[in-house]
Design an enzyme around this catalytic site. Structure first.
Site, PDB file in Angstrom:
ATOM      1  N   ASN A 139       0.868  -1.179   0.000  1.00 48.15           N
ATOM      2  CA  ASN A 139       0.000   0.000   0.000  1.00 48.15           C
ATOM      3  C   ASN A 139       0.904   1.228   0.000  1.00 48.15           C
ATOM      4  OD1 ASN A 139      -1.769   2.075   0.571  1.00 48.15           O
ATOM      5  ND2 ASN A 139      -2.234   1.398   2.658  1.00 48.15           N
ATOM      6  N   TRP A 140       0.964   1.898  -1.134  1.00 42.99           N
ATOM      7  CA  TRP A 140       1.893   3.020  -1.259  1.00 42.99           C
ATOM      8  C   TRP A 140       1.368   4.315  -0.643  1.00 42.99           C
ATOM      9  CZ3 TRP A 140       4.089   2.733  -6.975  1.00 42.99           C
ATOM     10  CH2 TRP A 140       5.004   1.672  -7.048  1.00 42.99           C
ATOM     11  N   LYS A 141       0.123   4.339  -0.237  1.00 39.96           N
ATOM     12  CA  LYS A 141      -0.454   5.558   0.361  1.00 39.96           C
ATOM     13  C   LYS A 141      -0.176   6.747  -0.566  1.00 39.96           C
ATOM     14  CE  LYS A 141       0.048   3.279   4.760  1.00 39.96           C
ATOM     15  NZ  LYS A 141       0.179   3.374   6.190  1.00 39.96           N
TER      16      LYS A 141
ATOM     17  N   HIS B 285      -9.312   1.382   4.985  1.00 42.88           N
ATOM     18  CA  HIS B 285      -8.030   1.504   5.695  1.00 42.88           C
ATOM     19  C   HIS B 285      -8.226   2.430   6.898  1.00 42.88           C
ATOM     20  CE1 HIS B 285      -3.916   2.630   6.590  1.00 42.88           C
ATOM     21  NE2 HIS B 285      -3.552   1.522   5.962  1.00 42.88           N
TER      22      HIS B 285
ATOM     23  N   GLU C 162      -6.543   4.774   7.987  1.00 41.78           N
ATOM     24  CA  GLU C 162      -6.314   6.204   7.691  1.00 41.78           C
ATOM     25  C   GLU C 162      -7.550   6.820   7.035  1.00 41.78           C
ATOM     26  OE1 GLU C 162      -2.649   5.615   5.575  1.00 41.78           O
ATOM     27  OE2 GLU C 162      -1.675   5.056   7.464  1.00 41.78           O
TER      28      GLU C 162
ATOM     29  N   GLU D 291      -5.367  -4.913  10.503  1.00 47.39           N
ATOM     30  CA  GLU D 291      -4.318  -3.925  10.712  1.00 47.39           C
ATOM     31  C   GLU D 291      -4.547  -3.189  12.036  1.00 47.39           C
ATOM     32  OE1 GLU D 291      -2.294  -2.774   6.804  1.00 47.39           O
ATOM     33  OE2 GLU D 291      -3.965  -1.433   7.094  1.00 47.39           O
TER      34      GLU D 291
ATOM     35  N   GLY E  44       2.754   2.160  10.737  1.00 49.46           N
ATOM     36  CA  GLY E  44       3.726   3.244  10.602  1.00 49.46           C
ATOM     37  C   GLY E  44       4.435   3.584  11.899  1.00 49.46           C
TER      38      GLY E  44
ATOM     39  N   SER F 279       3.601  -2.256  10.157  1.00 50.53           N
ATOM     40  CA  SER F 279       5.066  -2.337  10.318  1.00 50.53           C
ATOM     41  C   SER F 279       5.646  -3.686   9.900  1.00 50.53           C
ATOM     42  CB  SER F 279       5.457  -1.986  11.762  1.00 50.53           C
ATOM     43  OG  SER F 279       5.086  -0.650  12.051  1.00 50.53           O
TER      44      SER F 279
ATOM     45  N   GLY G 286       2.963  -1.212   4.209  1.00 51.49           N
ATOM     46  CA  GLY G 286       2.993   0.208   3.869  1.00 51.49           C
ATOM     47  C   GLY G 286       4.411   0.648   3.547  1.00 51.49           C
ATOM     48  N   GLY G 287       5.065   1.270   4.527  1.00 53.55           N
ATOM     49  CA  GLY G 287       6.389   1.865   4.328  1.00 53.55           C
ATOM     50  C   GLY G 287       7.391   0.962   3.621  1.00 53.55           C
TER      51      GLY G 287
END
Ligand code: PGA
Length: 256
Positions: free
Chosen positions: A14-16, A100, A102, A172, A178, A218, A239-240
């Site tokens: 997930n590149w956000k 998600h 966010e 999640e 993150g 993470s 993610g990251g």
């Protein structure tokens, strides 16, 4: 319940709100050769809407599937700033992340709107990757199970068995996203079992046994192996660590 091996793992990035179109094209040039020979897992990358065509082009001819990060539930209309399921499907997306944390936290998405999005995605032939997860306060107040079950019931309300067989769930925990604080494989596995039990109550043993439940929060090359050793963890939403080709490839290659 079928053996865990009957569920093909999914490793999704997930590149956000990261990467330009040019950076997307560059990622695929580097990433593709690193995962070309792999068949043990499905690989999904979710770029921004703007980079969807570049990602689809970069993945053409490979086993990598492209997903969007959100959708509006109407097919078209006066909804400034929104993108619909038929639009992303036409652009080559195969899946879409829905609900998600966010989106829930910053854009006020609710279980009701998650449900509308899930149905719209299914109608357009996209695979919904439906995110659920508790906050730190909820976990500390021992509300984790209740929160997840409510999100599961609300987000997946009135789905048929056929609909349900086409979705993927991502667990999640919000406190792990993150933050560098991954849930231990034990905590994640325990929660996945609770979600699968819930799926079994609603949709029966067979479909619950086929449901892929991803863990997100993470995930890194250093912790993926421990998570994937748990039979109820069927993959990861990353993610990251998905932004860099070598690190995403290392996660995909966890058992290679
Ligand atoms: P993270 O994000 O891997 O950077 O924690 C996961 C996610 O939000 O899907």
């Amino acid at each position: 319940m079928p053996a865990a091996s009957a569920r093909k793992p999914v490793i999704a990035g997930n590149w956000k709100m990261f990467k330009t179109v040019a950076e997307t094209a560059k990622f695929f040039q580097v990433f593709r050769p690193l995962v070309e020979d792999l068949t043990h897992a499905e690989i999904v990358i979710a770029p921004s809407f703007l980079s969807l065509p570049a990602a689809v082009e970069g993945a053409t001819g490979s086993q990598i599937q492209i997903a969007a990060q959100n959708l509006h539930w109407e097919s078209e209309g006066a909804f400034t700033g929104e993108v619909s399921a038929p639009m992303m499907k036409a652009a080559g997306a195969r899946a879409v992340i829905i609900g998600h944390s966010e989106r829930r936290q910053f854009f006020h998405e609710t279980d009701e709107t998650v449900n509308l999005r899930v149905k719209a995605a299914l109608k357009s032939g996209l695979t919904p990757i439906v995110c659920i997860g508790e906050t730190l306060d909820q976990r500390e107040a021992e509300q984790t199970k209740a929160v997840l079950l409510q999100q599961f019931d609300g987000g997946l309300a009135s789905l048929t068995e056929k609909d349900f067989s086409r979705i993927i769930v991502a667990y999640e925990p919000v406190w792990a996203i993150g933050t560098g604080r991954t849930a231990t494989p034990e905590i994640a596995a325990e929660t996945h079992i609770c979600i699968r039990d819930k799926a079994q109550q609603r949709f029966g043993k067979k479909l619950a046994g086929q449901l892929r439940i991803l863990y997100g929060g993470s995930v890194k090359p250093a912790n993926i192996q421990g998570l994937m050793e748990k039979p109820d963890i069927d993959g990861a939403l990353v993610g990251g660590a998905s932004l860099e080709a070598a690190s995403m490839a290392a996660i995909v290659r966890y058992q290679a």
